[in-house]
Design a protein around this motif. Structure first.
Motif, short mmCIF file in Angstrom:
data_model
loop_
_atom_site.label_atom_id
_atom_site.label_comp_id
_atom_site.label_asym_id
_atom_site.label_seq_id
_atom_site.Cartn_x
_atom_site.Cartn_y
_atom_site.Cartn_z
N GLY A 77 -5.36 -26.99 17.21
CA GLY A 77 -5.58 -26.29 18.48
C GLY A 77 -6.76 -25.11 18.13
O GLY A 77 -7.12 -24.75 19.40
N GLY A 78 -7.23 -24.64 17.20
CA GLY A 78 -8.18 -23.75 16.89
C GLY A 78 -9.47 -23.93 17.50
O GLY A 78 -10.17 -23.30 18.22
N THR A 79 -9.86 -25.46 17.38
CA THR A 79 -11.05 -25.88 18.05
C THR A 79 -11.07 -25.98 19.26
O THR A 79 -12.03 -25.42 19.96
CB THR A 79 -11.59 -27.15 17.47
OG1 THR A 79 -11.51 -27.37 16.09
CG2 THR A 79 -12.87 -27.73 17.89
N ARG B 50 -13.20 -28.18 11.84
CA ARG B 50 -13.48 -27.20 12.62
C ARG B 50 -14.10 -27.17 13.99
O ARG B 50 -14.39 -26.50 14.86
CB ARG B 50 -13.96 -25.94 11.83
CG ARG B 50 -13.04 -25.37 10.81
CD ARG B 50 -13.31 -24.23 10.17
NE ARG B 50 -12.61 -23.66 9.32
CZ ARG B 50 -12.34 -24.02 8.19
NH1 ARG B 50 -12.72 -25.03 7.50
NH2 ARG B 50 -11.25 -23.38 7.31
N ARG B 51 -14.80 -28.59 13.88
CA ARG B 51 -15.31 -29.01 15.12
C ARG B 51 -14.67 -30.35 15.62
O ARG B 51 -15.22 -31.21 16.41
CB ARG B 51 -17.10 -29.37 15.15
CG ARG B 51 -17.63 -28.00 14.92
CD ARG B 51 -18.94 -28.03 15.23
NE ARG B 51 -19.71 -28.82 14.18
CZ ARG B 51 -20.43 -29.80 14.58
NH1 ARG B 51 -20.66 -30.43 15.46
NH2 ARG B 51 -21.12 -30.48 13.27
N LEU B 52 -13.50 -30.55 15.47
CA LEU B 52 -12.60 -31.52 16.00
C LEU B 52 -11.25 -31.26 16.38
O LEU B 52 -10.46 -30.12 16.13
CB LEU B 52 -12.39 -32.33 14.73
CG LEU B 52 -11.72 -33.86 14.92
CD1 LEU B 52 -12.63 -34.62 15.59
CD2 LEU B 52 -11.31 -34.59 13.43
N MET B 53 -10.74 -31.80 17.59
CA MET B 53 -9.38 -31.37 18.28
C MET B 53 -8.58 -32.34 18.57
O MET B 53 -9.09 -33.52 18.97
CB MET B 53 -9.77 -30.38 19.36
CG MET B 53 -10.66 -31.05 20.51
SD MET B 53 -11.02 -30.15 22.03
CE MET B 53 -12.52 -29.31 21.45
N PHE B 54 -7.41 -32.23 18.80
CA PHE B 54 -6.45 -33.32 18.90
C PHE B 54 -6.22 -33.33 20.31
O PHE B 54 -6.26 -32.36 21.03
CB PHE B 54 -5.35 -32.84 18.23
CG PHE B 54 -3.90 -33.52 18.70
CD1 PHE B 54 -3.67 -35.03 18.57
CD2 PHE B 54 -2.98 -33.24 19.73
CE1 PHE B 54 -2.56 -35.84 19.49
CE2 PHE B 54 -2.04 -33.69 20.16
CZ PHE B 54 -1.73 -35.12 19.85
N CYS C 51 -15.90 -32.64 19.13
CA CYS C 51 -15.15 -34.04 19.56
C CYS C 51 -13.61 -34.17 19.39
O CYS C 51 -13.14 -33.05 18.63
CB CYS C 51 -15.69 -34.89 18.36
SG CYS C 51 -15.35 -36.64 18.58
N LYS C 52 -13.17 -34.96 20.37
CA LYS C 52 -11.92 -34.97 20.41
C LYS C 52 -11.28 -36.12 19.75
O LYS C 52 -11.85 -37.25 19.82
CB LYS C 52 -11.40 -35.16 21.89
CG LYS C 52 -11.75 -33.87 22.69
CD LYS C 52 -10.83 -34.08 24.15
CE LYS C 52 -11.40 -32.79 24.93
NZ LYS C 52 -10.75 -32.87 26.38
N VAL D 122 -17.08 -34.29 23.14
CA VAL D 122 -17.07 -35.69 23.06
C VAL D 122 -15.68 -36.16 23.16
O VAL D 122 -14.86 -35.93 22.46
CB VAL D 122 -17.88 -36.46 21.87
CG1 VAL D 122 -17.85 -37.74 21.81
CG2 VAL D 122 -19.28 -35.74 21.68
N ASP D 123 -15.46 -36.77 24.54
CA ASP D 123 -13.95 -37.42 24.66
C ASP D 123 -13.77 -38.54 23.85
O ASP D 123 -14.49 -39.26 23.58
CB ASP D 123 -13.76 -37.54 25.97
CG ASP D 123 -13.73 -36.20 26.91
OD1 ASP D 123 -13.56 -35.12 26.28
OD2 ASP D 123 -13.59 -36.35 28.18
N HIS D 124 -12.54 -38.74 23.32
CA HIS D 124 -12.13 -39.89 22.84
C HIS D 124 -13.04 -40.57 21.59
O HIS D 124 -13.08 -41.88 21.60
CB HIS D 124 -11.93 -41.02 23.77
CG HIS D 124 -11.24 -40.45 24.82
ND1 HIS D 124 -10.24 -39.51 25.02
CD2 HIS D 124 -10.94 -40.86 26.50
CE1 HIS D 124 -9.58 -39.38 26.25
NE2 HIS D 124 -9.99 -40.19 26.91
#
Length: 293
Positions: free
Chosen positions: A265-267, A224-228, A193-194, A160-162
């Motif tokens: 980074g890991g996600t 663990r399901r979120l990314m920057f 999700c981002k 999911v972007d943004h």
């Protein structure tokens, strides 16, 4: 752990026309890897195609073939087009094709139940069979159909972007309504999700709070399901790169080291099947084959 900026754009209006850039003021100029380095330092990034042509996708893949700093490329595709997956297959066979880790089909406002269209569902399933991740840029009112598609296609990894922040009018309805519509996606383990693209929502009068948005995302998806993702250079309309990164670091301050590393980074590494320690063409080809099996 290698930090990954999971959402940057590179473009050159002299090579590929973007209609929306013509009225975008200071954004209507080339933003290339050297510009990203100037803004962010030697960041490792996933570049997301901002335009819609296969020629631009080839250009981005060529850049990735020549720079290990581009850990992966997410290309545009119109998944309602029966030839879309064939085009993706052709791109993967060209220079830099092993860097193609995902596909994005913007699902904007007014498109109705686009993700429920039979051809779109067939395209999504085919991308899943190829081990490719699907980015969703969700417009107003499209969170329920995104949930339905992800629920019905558990074999496909969705991003999911943004934070789907534009899928709800948060100024009118508040974060509670956004969180309620986002929560069903959060219950699906193959959806990530981002934490990205929040600049406009934060900068507007009576805008949302970065901290409040992050609390919802951490509750709905977990770290663990979120990314920057910086959403650079679009984000420069509101904030410098270091301000975006700094705000993200602040909201991650209460997490454990492992949890914060997942967001940093890991996600992204797991969701896109990245190999940031060895992003040569050979290494990427190996990873691509692993994703397919």
């Amino acid at each position: 752990m290698t930090a990954i900026d999971a959402h940057v754009h590179l473009w050159d209006p002299g090579l590929h026309d973007h209609a929306w850039l013509r009225s975008a003021g200071e954004l209507h100029r080339p933003f290339l890897l050297d510009d990203l380095t100037t803004a962010a330092g030697p960041v490792t990034a996933v570049v997301v195609q901002a335009g819609r042509t296969a020629d631009e996708a080839r250009w981005l893949l060529g850049l990735a073939a020549r720079s290990a700093r581009l850990a992966g490329v997410v290309v545009h595709a119109d998944l309602a087009d029966p030839s879309a997956v064939d085009t993706i297959d052709a791109l993967r066979a060209e220079e830099g094709g092993s860097a193609l880790v995902g596909v994005r089909d913007p699902v904007g406002a007014g498109d109705g139940a686009r993700l429920g269209l039979p051809q779109v569902r067939r395209s999504l399933a085919a991308l899943g069979e190829r081990g490719l991740t699907v980015d969703l840029l969700l417009g107003h009112g499209t969170l329920p159909e995104a949930h339905a598609a992800a629920r019905d296609l558990p074999q496909v990894r969705f991003v999911v972007d943004h934070a789907a922040i534009s899928a709800v009018d948060v100024r009118r309805d508040g974060l509670t309504e956004w969180a309620a519509q986002l929560a069903p996606l959060g219950r699906l383990p193959h959806v990530v999700c981002k934490l990205s693209g929040l600049g406009k929502a934060i900068a507007e009068p009576d805008g949302v709070s970065m901290d409040a948005v992050a609390r919802v995302l951490l509750d709905v998806f977990g770290p663990r399901r979120l990314m920057f993702g910086s959403d650079w250079p679009v984000s420069t309309q509101w904030s410098a790169y270091e301000d975006v990164a700094g705000a993200t670091a602040r909201v991650l301050g209460g997490l454990t080291t492992d949890e914060a590393d997942a967001v940093r980074g890991g996600t992204a590494i797991g969701a896109y099947g990245l190999d940031p320690a060895g992003t040569s063409a050979t290494g990427r080809t190996t990873m691509m084959r692993q994703r397919e099996h």
